[in-house]
Write an enzyme that holds these catalytic residues in place. Structure first.
Site, PDB file in Angstrom:
ATOM      1  N   GLU A 169      -5.859   7.079  -1.073  1.00 51.41           N
ATOM      2  CA  GLU A 169      -5.913   5.908  -0.133  1.00 51.41           C
ATOM      3  C   GLU A 169      -6.628   4.740  -1.103  1.00 51.41           C
ATOM      4  O   GLU A 169      -5.921   3.371  -0.978  1.00 51.41           O
ATOM      5  CB  GLU A 169      -6.806   6.035   0.982  1.00 51.41           C
ATOM      6  CG  GLU A 169      -5.865   7.206   2.042  1.00 51.41           C
ATOM      7  CD  GLU A 169      -4.285   6.895   2.217  1.00 51.41           C
ATOM      8  OE1 GLU A 169      -4.287   5.419   2.254  1.00 51.41           O
ATOM      9  OE2 GLU A 169      -3.526   7.498   2.355  1.00 51.41           O
TER      10      GLU A 169
ATOM     11  N   HIS B   2       0.981  -1.178   0.060  1.00 50.94           N
ATOM     12  CA  HIS B   2       0.028  -0.024   0.009  1.00 50.94           C
ATOM     13  C   HIS B   2       0.735   1.223   0.079  1.00 50.94           C
ATOM     14  O   HIS B   2       0.702   2.165  -0.805  1.00 50.94           O
ATOM     15  CB  HIS B   2      -0.943  -0.044   1.230  1.00 50.94           C
ATOM     16  CG  HIS B   2      -1.747   1.309   1.449  1.00 50.94           C
ATOM     17  ND1 HIS B   2      -2.849   1.614   0.936  1.00 50.94           N
ATOM     18  CD2 HIS B   2      -1.287   2.285   1.979  1.00 50.94           C
ATOM     19  CE1 HIS B   2      -3.345   2.646   1.276  1.00 50.94           C
ATOM     20  NE2 HIS B   2      -2.243   3.510   2.154  1.00 50.94           N
ATOM     21  N   GLU B   3       1.671   1.164   0.887  1.00 50.49           N
ATOM     22  CA  GLU B   3       2.748   2.427   0.976  1.00 50.49           C
ATOM     23  C   GLU B   3       3.650   2.624  -0.482  1.00 50.49           C
ATOM     24  O   GLU B   3       3.789   3.840  -0.996  1.00 50.49           O
ATOM     25  CB  GLU B   3       3.486   2.173   2.131  1.00 50.49           C
ATOM     26  CG  GLU B   3       3.052   2.088   3.526  1.00 50.49           C
ATOM     27  CD  GLU B   3       2.205   3.510   3.860  1.00 50.49           C
ATOM     28  OE1 GLU B   3       2.395   4.500   3.085  1.00 50.49           O
ATOM     29  OE2 GLU B   3       1.180   3.442   4.592  1.00 50.49           O
TER      30      GLU B   3
ATOM     31  N   ASP C 285      -4.653   1.344  -2.246  1.00 53.32           N
ATOM     32  CA  ASP C 285      -5.306   0.002  -1.776  1.00 53.32           C
ATOM     33  C   ASP C 285      -5.364  -0.960  -3.123  1.00 53.32           C
ATOM     34  O   ASP C 285      -4.934  -2.074  -2.925  1.00 53.32           O
ATOM     35  CB  ASP C 285      -6.511   0.161  -1.117  1.00 53.32           C
ATOM     36  CG  ASP C 285      -6.397   0.551   0.283  1.00 53.32           C
ATOM     37  OD1 ASP C 285      -5.670   0.668   0.792  1.00 53.32           O
ATOM     38  OD2 ASP C 285      -7.558   0.864   1.077  1.00 53.32           O
TER      39      ASP C 285
ATOM     40  N   HIS D  10       1.555   4.524  -2.931  1.00 54.58           N
ATOM     41  CA  HIS D  10       1.597   6.040  -2.851  1.00 54.58           C
ATOM     42  C   HIS D  10       2.823   6.348  -3.639  1.00 54.58           C
ATOM     43  O   HIS D  10       2.729   7.221  -4.269  1.00 54.58           O
ATOM     44  CB  HIS D  10       1.475   6.332  -1.369  1.00 54.58           C
ATOM     45  CG  HIS D  10       0.357   6.218  -0.735  1.00 54.58           C
ATOM     46  ND1 HIS D  10      -0.859   6.889  -1.059  1.00 54.58           N
ATOM     47  CD2 HIS D  10       0.126   5.673   0.474  1.00 54.58           C
ATOM     48  CE1 HIS D  10      -1.899   6.647  -0.059  1.00 54.58           C
ATOM     49  NE2 HIS D  10      -1.184   6.019   0.774  1.00 54.58           N
TER      50      HIS D  10
HETATM   51 ZN   LIG Z   1      -2.128   5.449   2.592  1.00 52.86          ZN
END
Ligand SMILES: [Zn+2]
Length: 424
Positions: free
Chosen positions: A364, A282-283, A368, A286
């Site tokens: 977000e 997930h990070e 995801d 980003h």
């Molecule tokens: Zn996040």
């Protein structure tokens, strides 16, 4: 504009902002309290009622504290502005500092005095947050000793970094002609970009210990993920967040060579290896989706608009008198103008902050989805649920409140987006 109209605009904006935030908080309180006694259907099998109660009670306690902080913040803001606090302090320092030390020293002293007084005024509520609420719910690990050490370091950093920055901006304001606001923005932007490199590498380590991830099997997993994602395998750290709090988290920070992903030790202790991998994915999402660059871009652009407005406002005498400060006829007014901006901008900013929260929630969802493509989406879902439970985040926020404030989508929405579509 004349100063009476400006006073009215400011007072109305403050009242509207307080009213809006109080209304949102009351919605959240009602919604969380109404759903306190039943775990929502999607979580019946995974969250027990005790954890659900705890999350509701913690959320309600935080909101009540937030109400006090909001009311107190409004009172101190009025104290600084319309009730003449800043004017009085300014007159005192104009007499005491300006003649002997000059305009920039006077400006820095005014900033320091206001920030110190604000910090002291808000101290009781801040202490109550840590040693009252956080302790009551079993989150606080902070000792008084550590608290004092943190406060000392914070003040030292403010003096060493904040002082020169304020001095630089004041110098630019005084020395660079009609486009001073643009140059001040350039300095501010450069400072923020430098901070993105220096905070993770030099400043955060003053407060926490950062160690490379050292679990061999986990590291193999993580390296495999990074290779699949085409991501340089460096900058993965574990932070001793447990020194201060039992809250768990993971975040990305920095850019260029300083970019890194940081896991709290509290989070690692709770997650299975595949869940850690999913959170890391997930990070990385980003990073890969350009969220960091876009976030920085939005922040710099918003700041440019603010500085442009400031460039106009600082030259209008009604801007000062309407906020309760007599502009000096002889001395420089730059520091007062900058302080008024810092104090008043959040009142007007509270009406546009939902735009930033909305953008963040979209990022977000995207991160995801990226994680679900490059790692196990179900593991991410179960990790998110653990994070919610450990942090006592409510699973039943008021939808309007969440739209306004939440930087992350409510768990129900995130998990729904992560769950595989039913096959028709
Ligand atoms: Zn996040």
């Amino acid at each position: 504009m004349n100063s009476v109209v400006w006073t009215l605009v400011f007072a109305l904006a403050l009242a509207a902002s307080l009213g809006l935030r109080a209304w949102l908080a009351s919605r959240q309180v009602r919604h969380v309290a109404q759903h306190r006694d039943a775990v929502p259907a999607p979580f019946r099998d995974t969250v027990d009622l005790v954890a659900h109660h705890r999350a509701a009670d913690y959320t309600l306690a935080r909101i009540r504290l937030g109400q006090w902080q909001m009311a107190f913040g409004a009172i101190t803001l009025l104290g600084w502005t319309l009730f003449g606090g800043l004017d009085l302090l300014n007159a005192t320092l104009l007499d005491a500092v300006l003649p002997r030390w000059g305009g920039i020293a006077y400006g820095v002293a005014l900033f320091a005095a206001v920030l110190a007084i604000e910090g002291l005024l808000h101290l009781p509520l801040d202490l109550y947050a840590t040693f009252g609420i956080e302790a009551r719910f079993g989150f606080n690990r902070m000792t008084w000793r550590l608290w004092i050490a943190d406060a000392f370091k914070g003040v030292l950093l403010a003096v060493v970094i904040g002082g020169p920055l304020v001095a630089l901006v004041l110098w630019i304001m005084a020395a660079s002609g009609p486009l001073w606001w643009l140059w001040a923005w350039v300095a501010w932007a450069a400072f923020n970009l430098i901070a993105l490199v220096l905070v993770p590498t030099l400043i955060a380590p003053l407060f926490n210990r950062f160690e490379p991830l050292r679990d061999a099997s986990l590291e193999a997993r993580v390296r495999a993920l990074m290779a699949r994602a085409g991501f340089a395998a460096k900058g993965l750290f574990v932070m001793d967040g447990s020194r201060r709090s039992a809250h768990g988290n993971a975040y990305f920070t920095g850019f260029g060579a300083a970019r890194r992903v940081v896991f709290f030790d509290t989070l690692l202790a709770r997650l299975a290896p595949e869940e850690v991998e999913a959170v890391l994915a997930h990070e990385l999402g980003h990073f890969k989706l350009g969220h960091i660059v876009r976030r920085i871009g939005v922040m710099l652009f918003a700041a440019l608009l603010l500085f442009a407005a400031f460039g106009y406002l600082a030259g209008q005498s009604w801007f000062y008198t309407g906020l309760g400060v007599r502009p000096g006829l002889v001395g420089p007014n730059d520091a007062v103008a900058l302080l008024l901006l810092v104090l008043v901008a959040p009142v007007f900013g509270s009406f546009i902050s939902p735009l930033f929260a909305g953008l963040s929630r979209r990022h977000e969802f995207e991160a995801d989805a990226w994680a679900a493509r490059h790692a196990d989406g179900r593991a991410l879902a179960s990790a998110l649920l653990k994070l919610h439970e450990d942090n006592a985040s409510t699973l039943t926020p008021d939808p309007v409140y969440a739209r306004f404030y939440y930087s992350h989508p409510p768990a129900v929405e995130r998990l729904a987006a992560l769950s595989p579509r039913p096959v028709p």
